[in-house]
Each structure stands twice: as structure tokens, then as C-alpha cells.
Design a protein around this motif. Structure first.
Motif: not given
Length: 271
Positions: A13-41
Motif C-alpha cells: 500500500e501507498n498513500r496518494a493525495e487527491f488531485t483536481d484531475s483525478s490523475v495521480h502519477d505515483l512512485t511506490c515507496a517500497h519497490c520504486g515502481a512507477r504507476y498512474c492511478v486514474f480515480l473514477r470519482k
């Protein structure tokens, strides 16, 4: 405010801050993998859930600000849904309709009174009747202004009543929109598609839907508020010909709000 998300590479698990666009570019704090969360909300959903979180945490005044902002952003959502639905019915190309709507909205983006006027006209054109709930009482305007503009310190009971009023009004209008809401949701999907196309190699795209007050009402087994009768003067749930109970508020759904709140926070301990 943050929300939890799971890394697709290491499943931690990682924590992400909400953005206006609902698009969240993240880097895992544990393994360093990069991923992008698209939040349908939608933004009004996020704001309302943030208000609920603040209320449960004891921040009553901050909760009022979030609930008030949620209502304003829902009025924007309604205008977009109506305009794009109307364009679809006229067989207008979606991109052109969206571009015209974005350009028009820029003229009122910083003026809440003009936005309210656009909503009032959209409601009249779509439903064929006056939005008679747009009163100081129906919107809780006096309470909102007293808290936000005059620095009043509300009690939890007062904030719960205001939250119930906002919740009931949004829920009622979402019920009336029905499938029409999907037209505004498609605009969010366009934002997602544009960002997805520009993601570099090696970045995993993750699409998520988080539970929330309004989604629990529709997808979590809780029935929506009864749709408003087309007969003028009736309140939700009132039978035609039945006398209206004195003092009955048009947007009073505290009985619906409280169990929904409990349901959401049992399912999802955070927003």
C-alpha cells in the motif's frame, strides 16, 4: 487528504493525495515502481466525502466548507451533464460539444452566482419546471454563510443537518439525471485517455473506483431517494392529492443520510 492505493508491482500500500484531475502519477515507496492511478470519482463526490471525513474526525467547521464546495461543484457537474446530453441528442460530435462547453464555462468559472444561474436554466430546460429548491432554506445558505464568512463555530448536530440537506439535494438531482450523468463522466474519461496516451514506457496504468456516499446509494445496496413527482408543489415521496406536512423541508433526507454515512465508513475507513 490522502487515499490508499496498492502498487501493481509489489502489492504493497501507498498513500496518494487527491488531485483536481483525478490523475495521480505515483512512485511506490517500497519497490520504486512507477504507476498512474486514474480515480473514477467526480470532484463533488471527493469533496463531499472529505467533508464526511472531517465531520467524523471532529472538524465541524472544515466539514461545512467541504460540503458547500461539493454542492457548488455538483451544480457544475449537472450543467455539463445536461449540455453534453443535449448535444448527443442533437447528434453533435462529442469533442466539439465539449470544447464549446469548456470555452463557455471559462466565462463563469470564478463567479459562483453566474454558475448558479446556468444551473437554474439547465434544470428548467431539462425538467420543464422551476428549480424551486434554490432558496436560502433549500440550500442552507444562511448557515453556510454564518460559518464560512462570519466565522461561526457550528455544533456537530448543525453540521450533520446541513450535510443531510446537501446530500439529499445532490442525491435527488442525480436520480433525476439518471443515465444523463454518464455524459459528464465521459468528459473525465477524455482527460484520462489524453494522459494515458502520454505515459512513458514502464509506467503501469491503474483505474480505480472508490466507494463514497453517492456510490454507496446506487451500487452498495442502498436505495436512492425517490424521484421527485412531476406534479408541482410535491416533495420527494409525497403522494399526489396527499396534504403536504407543515414544516417539511424539500431537501430533508437526514434519515437517508445517516445510515448511508455509517455504511460507507464501515466499508471504507478513509476517503
Amino acid at each position: 487528504m490522502e487515499f490508499p492505493t496498492v502498487c501493481p508491482a509489489c502489492a504493497r500500500e501507498n498513500r496518494a493525495e487527491f488531485t483536481d484531475s483525478s490523475v495521480h502519477d505515483l512512485t511506490c515507496a517500497h519497490c520504486g515502481a512507477r504507476y498512474c492511478v486514474f480515480l473514477r470519482k467526480q470532484r463533488f463526490e471527493v469533496l463531499f466525502d472529505l467533508g464526511t471525513r472531517a465531520l467524523l474526525d471532529g472538524y465541524a467547521r472544515e466539514a461545512v466548507a467541504s460540503f458547500a464546495a461539493a454542492l457548488e461543484r455538483f451544480f457544475e457537474f449537472y450543467v455539463w451533464a445536461f449540455t453534453l446530453e443535449r448535444a448527443a441528442n442533437a447528434e453533435q460530435e462529442f469533442g466539439a460539444a465539449l470544447s464549446g462547453l469548456e470555452g463557455t464555462w471559462r466565462h463563469v468559472a470564478s463567479q459562483s452566482e453566474r454558475q448558479l444561474g446556468m444551473f437554474a436554466l439547465a434544470y428548467l430546460l431539462r425538467e420543464g419546471r422551476e428549480p424551486d429548491f434554490l432558496t436560502a432554506r433549500g440550500l442552507g445558505t444562511d448557515f453556510r454563510n454564518r460559518v464560512i464568512h462570519r466565522g461561526a463555530l457550528p455544533t456537530r448536530a448543525e453540521v450533520e443537518a446541513y450535510a443531510a440537506l446537501v446530500f439529499a439535494l445532490i442525491d435527488r438531482l442525480l436520480t433525476e439525471l439518471g443515465p444523463g450523468a454518464a455524459h459528464a463522466e465521459l468528459a473525465q474519461e477524455q482527460v484520462f485517455a489524453s494522459h494515458l496516451a502520454g505515459l512513458p514506457d514502464g509506467v503501469t496504468a491503474v483505474f480505480e473506483e472508490h466507494p463514497g456516499m453517492f456510490r454507496a446509494r446506487r451500487f452498495g445496496g442502498l436505495a436512492p431517494t425517490p424521484k421527485l413527482s412531476p406534479q408541482p408543489g410535491l416533495v420527494p415521496g409525497q403522494v399526489p392529492g396527499q396534504a403536504r406536512k407543515p414544516g417539511k423541508a424539500v431537501n430533508d433526507a437526514r434519515a437517508a443520510f445517516s445510515p448511508t454515512l455509517r455504511h460507507v465508513w464501515c466499508v471504507c475507513g478513509c476517503v
